[in-house]
Design a protein around this motif. Sequence first.
Motif, mmCIF file in Angstrom:
data_model
loop_
_atom_site.group_PDB
_atom_site.id
_atom_site.type_symbol
_atom_site.label_atom_id
_atom_site.label_comp_id
_atom_site.label_asym_id
_atom_site.label_seq_id
_atom_site.Cartn_x
_atom_site.Cartn_y
_atom_site.Cartn_z
ATOM 1 N N HIS A 1 1.186 3.690 -8.386
ATOM 2 C CA HIS A 1 0.037 3.228 -9.179
ATOM 3 C C HIS A 1 0.456 2.214 -10.248
ATOM 4 O O HIS A 1 -0.078 2.205 -11.369
ATOM 5 C CB HIS A 1 -0.680 4.409 -9.827
ATOM 6 C CG HIS A 1 -1.407 5.258 -8.830
ATOM 7 N ND1 HIS A 1 -2.177 6.336 -9.187
ATOM 8 C CD2 HIS A 1 -1.485 5.195 -7.465
ATOM 9 C CE1 HIS A 1 -2.698 6.903 -8.102
ATOM 10 N NE2 HIS A 1 -2.279 6.217 -7.045
ATOM 11 N N SER B 1 0.949 -1.219 -12.322
ATOM 12 C CA SER B 1 0.147 -2.411 -12.631
ATOM 13 C C SER B 1 0.773 -3.667 -12.042
ATOM 14 O O SER B 1 0.099 -4.683 -11.873
ATOM 15 C CB SER B 1 -0.008 -2.563 -14.153
ATOM 16 O OG SER B 1 1.252 -2.726 -14.781
ATOM 17 N N THR C 1 0.832 -1.207 0.000
ATOM 18 C CA THR C 1 0.000 0.000 0.000
ATOM 19 C C THR C 1 0.865 1.255 0.000
ATOM 20 O O THR C 1 0.590 2.227 -0.722
ATOM 21 C CB THR C 1 -0.918 0.010 1.237
ATOM 22 O OG1 THR C 1 -1.735 -1.161 1.235
ATOM 23 C CG2 THR C 1 -1.811 1.239 1.240
ATOM 24 N N PHE D 1 2.665 1.740 -3.445
ATOM 25 C CA PHE D 1 1.681 1.974 -4.514
ATOM 26 C C PHE D 1 1.224 3.433 -4.512
ATOM 27 O O PHE D 1 0.966 4.023 -5.572
ATOM 28 C CB PHE D 1 0.485 1.049 -4.332
ATOM 29 C CG PHE D 1 -0.548 1.145 -5.424
ATOM 30 C CD1 PHE D 1 -0.338 0.537 -6.662
ATOM 31 C CD2 PHE D 1 -1.728 1.842 -5.231
ATOM 32 C CE1 PHE D 1 -1.287 0.621 -7.679
ATOM 33 C CE2 PHE D 1 -2.689 1.928 -6.239
ATOM 34 C CZ PHE D 1 -2.461 1.322 -7.462
ATOM 35 N N ASP E 1 -1.035 -3.573 -8.801
ATOM 36 C CA ASP E 1 -2.476 -3.648 -9.036
ATOM 37 C C ASP E 1 -2.895 -5.030 -9.518
ATOM 38 O O ASP E 1 -3.977 -5.529 -9.169
ATOM 39 C CB ASP E 1 -2.871 -2.575 -10.061
ATOM 40 C CG ASP E 1 -4.371 -2.349 -10.104
ATOM 41 O OD1 ASP E 1 -5.001 -2.372 -9.031
ATOM 42 O OD2 ASP E 1 -4.908 -2.163 -11.211
ATOM 43 N N ARG E 2 -2.043 -5.683 -10.308
ATOM 44 C CA ARG E 2 -2.361 -7.016 -10.840
ATOM 45 C C ARG E 2 -1.731 -8.145 -10.025
ATOM 46 O O ARG E 2 -1.775 -9.306 -10.413
ATOM 47 C CB ARG E 2 -1.893 -7.110 -12.299
ATOM 48 C CG ARG E 2 -2.677 -6.229 -13.271
ATOM 49 C CD ARG E 2 -4.131 -6.681 -13.390
ATOM 50 N NE ARG E 2 -4.220 -8.043 -13.859
ATOM 51 C CZ ARG E 2 -4.254 -8.405 -15.146
ATOM 52 N NH1 ARG E 2 -4.188 -7.468 -16.079
ATOM 53 N NH2 ARG E 2 -4.334 -9.664 -15.492
ATOM 54 N N ASN E 3 -1.145 -7.800 -8.886
ATOM 55 C CA ASN E 3 -0.607 -8.796 -7.946
ATOM 56 C C ASN E 3 0.418 -9.742 -8.566
ATOM 57 O O ASN E 3 0.401 -10.947 -8.311
ATOM 58 C CB ASN E 3 -1.757 -9.630 -7.345
ATOM 59 C CG ASN E 3 -2.754 -8.786 -6.575
ATOM 60 O OD1 ASN E 3 -2.363 -8.024 -5.694
ATOM 61 N ND2 ASN E 3 -4.031 -8.902 -6.917
#
Length: 344
Positions: A266, A268, A254, A257, A271-273
């Motif tokens: 931010h 990917s 967190t 990011f 975001d896409r783990n």
Amino acid sequence: MKQLRARRAAWGLAFLLWQLGPAAQAMDPITVGFALASAAASALTGIISYPKVYCYFAECCADRPVALVREELKKNFDKRLFGQHLVSQVVVKAVGGFLSNPNPKKPLALSLHGWTGSGKNFVSKMIAESIYEEGLRSRYVHQFVSTLHFPHQQNVGQYKDQLQTWIRGNVSACGRSIFIFDEMDKMPAKLIDSIKPFLDHYEEINGVSYRRAIFVFLSNAGAEKITEVALDYWKRGKNREELPLSIMQETLSTSVFNNKNSGFWHSSLIDRNVIDYFIPFFPLEITHVKMCIKAELKSRGYPVDDYMVTQIAEEMTYFPKEERLYSDKGCKTVHTKLDFYYDI
């Protein structure tokens, strides 16, 4: 390194003599030299036909036994990595488990976070050396330093193309390639997203499988949050060893990011783990700094003088200002301190 090259040269000579057969034993050295030269071309063909023999004296894209990788990692961490209980646990299991899987679904991606001098570079170096004997010098280990390789924000488009081409070419040559990205917190925003397809769950991309590769990211981003959590535990009378990985992983992912200066802002990749582990490197306390000093003394062959160790450790600077609990440079300046004290 010299021993490794000498061993490979010896194996090469032994293989060529084997190709010549018993007759070589009756030849004088000069004759043997001419015979070796004439046999080299035909022997090379034979060597290529025997990759296991060839790999004794030339580096190959080949797997070392997983048990050996685990043993080497654990041994080096026990001897030279201090104050990082989560790092030792996670890296040995993550790397060992990944290498033992004959059909991984995706590459292994590790993101190492913490203050300078806490051991991130050491761990990435040990990962490389546990898999390839030549470590960071291996042709299959590739290191990127953001301030050196990606210095200008305006060139991000060019960097993306170059990075994709570089990774594609090297994984095509060796599926077990290792890529290390240092100074992620200084990388231009969104650049790292260009490699997201290579880290995702694809069997192949344009005929190339990336699932056996290893990606390691090093960053100072998140260090403040790690310190905040560790300090809170200390104030509550708890040991840092009680901190579970689950809390730190969520906190780190967190934090980076949402941090514009993390390289993962931010991204990917988060975001896409596709990053498997966010691994925290805790700030080092004075007891850990003393361990670093002792280890460096032993590596130089100097006797360990506890009074001198304490004197050097106490000369270093610590934070927060009132508690003086954590070293602000970790163990990074230990070797220069010893150069000063042991100047002969």
